[in-house]
Design a protein around this motif. Structure first.
Motif, PDB file in Angstrom:
ATOM      1  N   ALA A  22      38.150  29.705  56.718  1.00 52.90           N
ATOM      2  CA  ALA A  22      37.486  30.994  56.545  1.00 52.90           C
ATOM      3  C   ALA A  22      37.946  31.675  55.266  1.00 52.90           C
ATOM      4  CB  ALA A  22      37.744  31.887  57.758  1.00 52.90           C
ATOM      5  N   HIS A  23      39.225  31.585  54.958  1.00 54.75           N
ATOM      6  CA  HIS A  23      39.752  32.187  53.734  1.00 54.75           C
ATOM      7  C   HIS A  23      39.241  31.465  52.501  1.00 54.75           C
ATOM      8  CE1 HIS A  23      42.663  35.279  55.072  1.00 54.75           C
ATOM      9  NE2 HIS A  23      42.483  34.644  56.211  1.00 54.75           N
ATOM     10  N   ARG A  24      38.986  30.174  52.612  1.00 58.34           N
ATOM     11  CA  ARG A  24      38.453  29.419  51.475  1.00 58.34           C
ATOM     12  C   ARG A  24      36.974  29.742  51.249  1.00 58.34           C
ATOM     13  NH1 ARG A  24      41.494  27.517  47.783  1.00 58.34           N
ATOM     14  NH2 ARG A  24      40.006  25.929  47.295  1.00 58.34           N
ATOM     15  N   ILE A  25      36.283  30.189  52.281  1.00 53.88           N
ATOM     16  CA  ILE A  25      34.881  30.552  52.124  1.00 53.88           C
ATOM     17  C   ILE A  25      34.780  31.935  51.484  1.00 53.88           C
ATOM     18  CG2 ILE A  25      32.747  31.088  53.365  1.00 53.88           C
ATOM     19  CD1 ILE A  25      33.634  28.892  55.397  1.00 53.88           C
ATOM     20  N   PHE A  26      35.413  32.913  52.066  1.00 51.24           N
ATOM     21  CA  PHE A  26      35.481  34.254  51.484  1.00 51.24           C
ATOM     22  C   PHE A  26      36.578  35.015  52.196  1.00 51.24           C
ATOM     23  CE2 PHE A  26      34.509  38.549  50.346  1.00 51.24           C
ATOM     24  CZ  PHE A  26      34.025  38.427  49.052  1.00 51.24           C
ATOM     25  N   PRO A  27      37.694  35.244  51.521  1.00 51.38           N
ATOM     26  CA  PRO A  27      38.832  35.887  52.177  1.00 51.38           C
ATOM     27  C   PRO A  27      38.539  37.347  52.519  1.00 51.38           C
ATOM     28  CG  PRO A  27      39.236  35.612  49.845  1.00 51.38           C
ATOM     29  CD  PRO A  27      37.944  34.931  50.131  1.00 51.38           C
ATOM     30  N   PRO A  28      38.816  37.758  53.737  1.00 51.27           N
ATOM     31  CA  PRO A  28      38.554  39.136  54.144  1.00 51.27           C
ATOM     32  C   PRO A  28      39.281  40.165  53.275  1.00 51.27           C
ATOM     33  CG  PRO A  28      39.211  37.802  56.037  1.00 51.27           C
ATOM     34  CD  PRO A  28      39.361  36.953  54.822  1.00 51.27           C
ATOM     35  N   LEU A  29      40.474  39.830  52.814  1.00 52.49           N
ATOM     36  CA  LEU A  29      41.245  40.770  52.001  1.00 52.49           C
ATOM     37  C   LEU A  29      40.572  41.033  50.659  1.00 52.49           C
ATOM     38  CD1 LEU A  29      43.718  42.530  51.856  1.00 52.49           C
ATOM     39  CD2 LEU A  29      45.021  40.556  51.054  1.00 52.49           C
ATOM     40  N   LEU A  30      39.824  40.084  50.148  1.00 47.74           N
ATOM     41  CA  LEU A  30      39.105  40.286  48.889  1.00 47.74           C
ATOM     42  C   LEU A  30      38.086  41.402  49.045  1.00 47.74           C
ATOM     43  CD1 LEU A  30      38.604  39.430  45.978  1.00 47.74           C
ATOM     44  CD2 LEU A  30      37.067  37.659  46.833  1.00 47.74           C
ATOM     45  N   GLU A  31      37.375  41.382  50.150  1.00 42.92           N
ATOM     46  CA  GLU A  31      36.372  42.423  50.411  1.00 42.92           C
ATOM     47  C   GLU A  31      37.033  43.756  50.764  1.00 42.92           C
ATOM     48  OE1 GLU A  31      32.368  43.143  53.070  1.00 42.92           O
ATOM     49  OE2 GLU A  31      33.575  41.379  53.434  1.00 42.92           O
ATOM     50  N   PHE A  52      50.492  40.640  37.417  1.00 42.57           N
ATOM     51  CA  PHE A  52      49.177  41.061  36.968  1.00 42.57           C
ATOM     52  C   PHE A  52      49.307  41.915  35.730  1.00 42.57           C
ATOM     53  CE2 PHE A  52      48.784  40.344  41.502  1.00 42.57           C
ATOM     54  CZ  PHE A  52      47.671  39.527  41.545  1.00 42.57           C
ATOM     55  N   ASP A  53      48.347  41.764  34.857  1.00 38.39           N
ATOM     56  CA  ASP A  53      48.265  42.581  33.661  1.00 38.39           C
ATOM     57  C   ASP A  53      46.871  43.185  33.656  1.00 38.39           C
ATOM     58  OD1 ASP A  53      48.725  43.747  31.236  1.00 38.39           O
ATOM     59  OD2 ASP A  53      48.452  41.922  30.069  1.00 38.39           O
ATOM     60  N   GLY A  54      46.768  44.446  33.394  1.00 39.07           N
ATOM     61  CA  GLY A  54      45.473  45.108  33.420  1.00 39.07           C
ATOM     62  C   GLY A  54      45.199  45.702  34.785  1.00 39.07           C
ATOM     63  N   LYS A  55      44.157  46.497  34.849  1.00 43.53           N
ATOM     64  CA  LYS A  55      43.781  47.150  36.102  1.00 43.53           C
ATOM     65  C   LYS A  55      42.907  46.223  36.925  1.00 43.53           C
ATOM     66  CE  LYS A  55      43.890  51.746  34.105  1.00 43.53           C
ATOM     67  NZ  LYS A  55      43.112  52.930  33.772  1.00 43.53           N
ATOM     68  N   ASP A  56      42.870  46.491  38.228  1.00 39.70           N
ATOM     69  CA  ASP A  56      41.982  45.752  39.124  1.00 39.70           C
ATOM     70  C   ASP A  56      40.556  46.157  38.755  1.00 39.70           C
ATOM     71  OD1 ASP A  56      41.318  44.018  41.117  1.00 39.70           O
ATOM     72  OD2 ASP A  56      42.107  45.220  42.754  1.00 39.70           O
ATOM     73  N   PRO A  57      39.739  45.218  38.279  1.00 36.10           N
ATOM     74  CA  PRO A  57      38.410  45.602  37.811  1.00 36.10           C
ATOM     75  C   PRO A  57      37.467  45.921  38.964  1.00 36.10           C
ATOM     76  CG  PRO A  57      38.579  43.242  37.824  1.00 36.10           C
ATOM     77  CD  PRO A  57      39.940  43.783  38.211  1.00 36.10           C
ATOM     78  N   VAL A  58      36.516  46.754  38.671  1.00 41.35           N
ATOM     79  CA  VAL A  58      35.445  47.012  39.620  1.00 41.35           C
ATOM     80  C   VAL A  58      34.323  46.058  39.241  1.00 41.35           C
ATOM     81  CG1 VAL A  58      33.796  48.705  40.464  1.00 41.35           C
ATOM     82  CG2 VAL A  58      36.115  49.417  39.867  1.00 41.35           C
ATOM     83  N   CYS A  59      34.013  45.145  40.131  1.00 40.77           N
ATOM     84  CA  CYS A  59      32.973  44.164  39.840  1.00 40.77           C
ATOM     85  C   CYS A  59      32.308  43.726  41.137  1.00 40.77           C
ATOM     86  CB  CYS A  59      33.529  42.972  39.072  1.00 40.77           C
ATOM     87  SG  CYS A  59      34.898  42.119  39.834  1.00 40.77           S
ATOM     88  N   ILE A  63      31.482  38.033  41.621  1.00 45.55           N
ATOM     89  CA  ILE A  63      32.330  37.862  40.434  1.00 45.55           C
ATOM     90  C   ILE A  63      33.797  37.897  40.841  1.00 45.55           C
ATOM     91  CG2 ILE A  63      33.048  38.969  38.277  1.00 45.55           C
ATOM     92  CD1 ILE A  63      30.094  39.611  37.790  1.00 45.55           C
ATOM     93  N   ALA A  64      34.162  38.842  41.694  1.00 40.50           N
ATOM     94  CA  ALA A  64      35.540  38.901  42.192  1.00 40.50           C
ATOM     95  C   ALA A  64      35.906  37.602  42.899  1.00 40.50           C
ATOM     96  CB  ALA A  64      35.712  40.095  43.128  1.00 40.50           C
ATOM     97  N   ALA A  65      34.986  37.054  43.678  1.00 40.27           N
ATOM     98  CA  ALA A  65      35.251  35.806  44.401  1.00 40.27           C
ATOM     99  C   ALA A  65      35.451  34.644  43.436  1.00 40.27           C
ATOM    100  CB  ALA A  65      34.119  35.507  45.379  1.00 40.27           C
ATOM    101  N   ALA A  66      34.653  34.568  42.392  1.00 35.47           N
ATOM    102  CA  ALA A  66      34.793  33.473  41.414  1.00 35.47           C
ATOM    103  C   ALA A  66      36.159  33.533  40.730  1.00 35.47           C
ATOM    104  CB  ALA A  66      33.667  33.532  40.385  1.00 35.47           C
ATOM    105  N   ILE A  67      36.586  34.732  40.350  1.00 34.49           N
ATOM    106  CA  ILE A  67      37.905  34.894  39.720  1.00 34.49           C
ATOM    107  C   ILE A  67      39.005  34.576  40.734  1.00 34.49           C
ATOM    108  CG2 ILE A  67      39.491  36.550  38.668  1.00 34.49           C
ATOM    109  CD1 ILE A  67      36.932  37.973  37.560  1.00 34.49           C
TER     110      ILE A  67
END
Length: 144
Positions: A22-31, A52-59, A63-67
């Motif tokens: 389930a985490h490999r499909i789409f991790p709940p924490l990402l959402e 981490f360097d930089g701010k957490d982007p709003v996307c 796109i967040a899942a691909a990264i």
């Protein structure tokens, strides 16, 4: 009793494998929490140090899942005890990211990550600069 214990162990293993899938499909924490917390949790699972360097982007979520999955692929390939630095920058028309790993990851693992990025119209490159290990650079266009 031994049969029940074996069944319990099999059930626990099946539940853990289902959770990992389930985490490999789409991790709940990402959402729920965003890219940075999801990557931090994935790094902890892989026992990799992440900065981490930089701010957490709003996307957008895709796109967040691909990264996220590009980072997870790097964590898993890097191995326990590795050090990884992730930089993500959101610009007007795209989101750029860089993953620096203190080990040489080679290039054989890259096709799944490249496929995810390509599917969204992005670009992904990998190189091995002296003294760094592996550098993965990508960008994804933001929808208009």
């Amino acid at each position: 009793m031994a049969l029940l214990a074996a069944m319990r162990d099999d059930l626990q293993q099946a539940l853990e494998e289902s959770r990992q899938l389930a985490h490999r499909i789409f991790p709940p924490l990402l959402e729920a929490g965003g890219l940075r917390p999801a990557l931090r949790a994935a790094a902890a699972d892989a026992r990799v140090r992440v900065e981490f360097d930089g701010k957490d982007p709003v996307c957008p979520p895709e796109i967040a899942a691909a990264i996220y999955f590009c980072g997870v692929d790097a964590f898993e390939r890097a191995g326990v005890g590795s050090s990884v630095t992730i930089t993500v920058r959101s610009e007007d028309t795209k989101v750029s990211f860089e993953v620096l790993v203190d080990r040489d990851l080679g290039t054989g693992w890259l096709p799944p990550s490249r496929d995810r990025i390509d599917a969204l119209g992005g670009e992904l490159d990998i190189d091995h600069p002296p003294g760094v290990g592996t550098r993965i650079v990508g960008s994804l266009p933001l929808p208009r």
